[in-house]
Design a protein around this motif. Structure first.
Motif, short mmCIF file in Angstrom:
data_model
loop_
_atom_site.label_atom_id
_atom_site.label_comp_id
_atom_site.label_asym_id
_atom_site.label_seq_id
_atom_site.Cartn_x
_atom_site.Cartn_y
_atom_site.Cartn_z
N GLU A 463 0.69 -1.29 0.13
CA GLU A 463 0.05 0.12 -0.06
C GLU A 463 0.82 1.20 0.11
N TYR A 476 -2.29 8.18 -9.25
CA TYR A 476 -2.50 6.81 -8.55
C TYR A 476 -1.82 5.79 -9.35
N ALA A 480 1.89 3.71 -7.67
CA ALA A 480 1.84 2.19 -7.86
C ALA A 480 2.75 1.72 -8.45
N ARG A 495 -1.73 -1.14 -3.72
CA ARG A 495 -3.01 -0.30 -3.54
C ARG A 495 -2.52 1.16 -3.25
N THR A 497 -3.55 5.10 -2.04
CA THR A 497 -4.39 5.92 -1.34
C THR A 497 -3.95 7.25 -1.13
#
Length: 762
Positions: A463, A476, A480, A495, A497
């Motif tokens: 994450e 995003y 990643a 993931r 955030t």
């Protein structure tokens, strides 16, 4: 292994840095599953409607609230007369405010559309109806509609934007060839598809805001200072942004009054600006005018440039659009004189719109270079190549990288520039006159510190968390990819955030700096988490790999002994064995940017620590070359673009697919700037007439020709941790000039004021 070793720039890098995976948030957006700030469900919501001034200057002497307050569902009516002041907030540069109080609703009117009242009701329809019942008593005052009228005068000097290099006057006087021309750009507006707005909710002294934001930490600081609460008591949530282009980077007056209303009512308040209000609640690009004089010898070597620039600003705020941003460094010019002035008029304070400064600067400079090429009888591309600078002519520093020659070559080759007939009007396609034009562009590399948390989870996935925002640029996805590169994982196991001010800090997503600074922060945090994981695997008594080797690799979600001393161990099995549900690392890049831990708050909530492109040993910029073909119908005067080729140097591309999309997006905006966009001001009332999407013309799919973009960049280790340079704002710079130059090549008519319209060509 250095960060630059993680992946070469090629299209086969899979899910890691340099690969071309699609946006990981793309499907959610297509399906309507991505919840934007205004989509967030909040219980007990009240709805607010903003009321704005209908005069350009003067005072609100009174507002009769009687009928509005008696209307069904009305909860609160705020006006300058019944709204207490807030605390003044420090500026976005971190400077102390000039006064102690801030009134988002004030009686003195400085422009049409200034907010003067807020109506809050149980429903949007009730608030809208009640707002029409307010009766405003004005006292009008004289105003200045725009800076093109004679009364605007010469304006105010801006000493910081004055450049005197050599002796431009003498050099111009002795030049073999001189050209002199004036260029103008109108007011241009950001018009993101997602209007500005927010939902504000108070829980005691804690404020939560759902608001589209390019800078969550900076805006949270602003709200905290307005309301006299701690920074940690403000939470700003912005998971997605429907476009901003600079307009959603700062807390604005409508946000202050909506949050104030929520506090006074003791319940959440939602305010969304109408489309006309998005033309006056915040500023777009200021109107500009530039006078350029270029002198060259008979071979085409530039000797001097004399540049004079004017731009409008508001009566109550200063916004500077640095009009010499490209002029000062694009070409080898030994003698340069540049001065700029601002003219206060009755308009909302202008603000950032994609590539502020570089955009209008390049329009004037690149059109002037085209005019000089024709005066010399030279090819416009050859003239630019002849004046390529070996180092930054303004700062004197070496370029960190400048692959302009490669961009010119790649763009010209793909476009077929060598087949161009240089005579204006000579190239035809039946009744259509064809025009081939070109121009160059640049955008600086700005650098700030970033912060990120990377967690290795119990299932072996990873994450990434940060308060930075993704306004459609692909944050995003590239963050990643950064983690995927370090752990050798597919994107499906990472993931991300973002968009919450309670997460690790991030500076403004503006100035084309987000990708470079945040990939660096995520890479650093991911490497730290990986090293901690390896340390646990080697040293924890419960680890199946304890004592097996003195180092381990991490790939495909497994820990691997380098010489096969033990079978690969899945991360999830290791964490289960040692009783851990996660391994995490929080890292920042403060030290890499010359900052200390005590600078953390200032670094992420102001721009005071942002490093300039020449801060350091090198001068750092991105570069591009545009080539345009268009057709002009002689009878109608209509312009149709036929194709565009742009070659660019933005260093390493973290995701070439997304970088190419960003360049194309800038090109599309440049098409709008060149042929369609412009605020039309009614000088009788200082009112913008085309404050809607029917009359403020934007390019649609039918206006866009085939666009080819070509990357010629190589990793630039000076510009960022992973070698990338800014992309987001580069594509628009110079595009309008390339179109204007192509129009001249087609028609022989030199249009120096944007947008280029039928009236200019008929």
């Amino acid at each position: 292994m250095s960060p630059l070793d993680i992946s070469p720039q090629r299209g086969d890098a899979g899910d890691g840095i340099g690969g071309r995976p699609p946006r990981i948030d793309g499907l959610a957006k297509i399906r309507g599953e991505a919840a934007y700030a205004m989509d967030q469900p909040v219980e007990g919501l009240a709805h607010a409607v903003l009321v704005t001034a209908t005069i350009a200057a003067g005072w609100v002497r009174g507002i009769d609230r009687t009928a509005a307050e008696a209307a069904p569902g009305v909860l609160l009516v705020l006006t300058p007369g019944n709204t207490p002041p807030l605390h003044a907030a420090s500026t976005w540069t971190g400077e102390a405010p000039p006064t102690s109080e801030y009134r988002p609703l004030e009686p003195e009117i400085r422009h049409v559309g200034q907010q003067i009242a807020l109506v809050v009701a149980e429903s949007l329809e009730q608030a809208t109806e009640a707002a029409t019942l307010l009766r405003v008593d004005y006292e009008a005052a004289p105003f200045l509609a725009d800076f093109t009228v004679p009364d605007a005068g010469e304006g105010q000097d801006l000493p910081p934007l004055t450049i005197e290099r050599g002796d431009a006057d003498t050099a111009l006087a002795s030049a073999d060839i001189r050209i002199s021309a004036e260029y103008g750009t109108p007011r241009e507006y950001n018009v993101p598809i997602e209007p500005h707005g927010l939902t504000a909710r108070w829980d005691g002294d804690a404020l939560t805001l759902w608001e589209p934001s390019q800078w969550l930490d900076g805006m949270a600081r602003n709200y905290a200072e307005w309301f006299g609460i701690g920074f940690e008591q403000v939470r700003l949530i912005s998971p997605y942004i429907g476009g901003g282009f600079g307009s959603k980077a700062l807390a604005l007056p409508h946000g202050a009054i909506a949050a104030q209303a929520a506090r006074m009512l003791g319940r959440p308040v939602k305010l969304v600006l109408t489309r006309p209000q998005t033309f006056t609640a915040f500023g777009g690009r200021a109107a500009t005018r530039q006078l350029l004089e270029l002198g060259a010898d008979a071979d085409g070597h530039l000797l001097a440039i004399r540049h004079r620039g004017w731009q409008e600003t508001s009566r109550n705020g200063l916004w500077v659009e640095p009009l010499n941003a490209a002029t000062a460094l694009m070409y080898e010019v030994p003698h340069l004189s540049s001065r700029q002035r601002v003219v206060p008029v009755n308009t909302v304070t202008p603000s950032a719109k994609r590539a502020p400064g570089e955009n209008p600067s390049a329009f004037a400079l690149e059109c002037a270079m085209d005019e000089l090429a024709y005066a010399l009888g030279q090819d416009p591309l050859a003239l630019r190549l002849r004046n390529e600078p070996g180092r930054d002519p303004h700062s004197g520093k070496l370029w960190s990288s400048r692959r302009m020659r490669e961009a010119y070559a790649a763009g010209a080759d793909s476009f077929g520039w060598a087949r161009r007939n240089p005579t204006p009007g000579a190239m035809r396609d039946g009744p259509l006159r064809l025009g081939w034009g070109m121009a160059a562009g640049t955008y600086p590399v700005r650098r700030s510190a970033g912060e990120a948390m990377v967690r290795i989870l119990a299932d072996g996935g990873v994450e990434v968390a940060s308060s930075t925002s993704d306004m459609g640029t692909g944050a995003y996805t590239i963050l990643a990819q950064t983690a995927a590169s370090v752990f050798g994982l597919p994107l499906a196991r990472v993931r991300v955030t973002l968009g919450d001010s309670t997460l690790p800090r991030a500076p403004v997503s503006g100035g084309s700096q987000m990708a470079g600074l945040m990939t660096g922060a995520v890479d650093k945090a991911a490497r730290a988490a990986r090293e901690e994981l390896i340390g646990l695997a080697l040293n924890d008594p419960r680890s199946p790999l304890r004592g097996v080797a003195n180092t381990l690799a991490v790939a495909e979600g497994r820990l691997i002994a380098p010489r096969g001393e033990a079978p690969p161990l899945p991360i999830a099995e290791l964490l289960t064995a040692i009783g851990r549900d996660r391994v995490e690392a929080l890292r920042d890049t403060l030290a890499e940017n010359g900052l200390k831990p005590e600078d953390r708050y200032r670094a992420f909530t102001t721009v005071s620590t942002m490093r300039a492109p020449t801060d350091g040993e090198y001068s750092m910029h991105s570069w591009c070359a545009h080539f345009v073909e268009l057709a002009v119908d002689e009878a109608l005067g209509s312009v149709r673009l036929r194709r565009i080729v742009t070659a660019f140097d933005a260093g390493l591309l973290y995701n070439p697919r997304l970088a190419e999309s960003q360049i194309k997006g800038g090109i599309v905006m440049g098409i709008g700037q060149a042929l369609l966009e412009g605020g039309i001001v009614d000088r009788r009332h200082a009112r913008v007439l085309n404050n809607n999407l029917a009359d403020y013309l934007l390019p649609t799919h039918a206006d866009i020709p085939p666009i080819e973009v070509i990357s010629v960049g190589e990793p630039d280790p000076h510009a960022s941790a992973l070698g990338g340079k800014g992309v987001g704002e580069l594509g628009i710079v110079g595009l309008a000039a390339a179109i204007a130059n192509a129009v001249f090549h087609a028609t022989g008519k030199r249009v120096r004021d944007l947008p280029i319209t039928l009236a200019d060509l008929c």
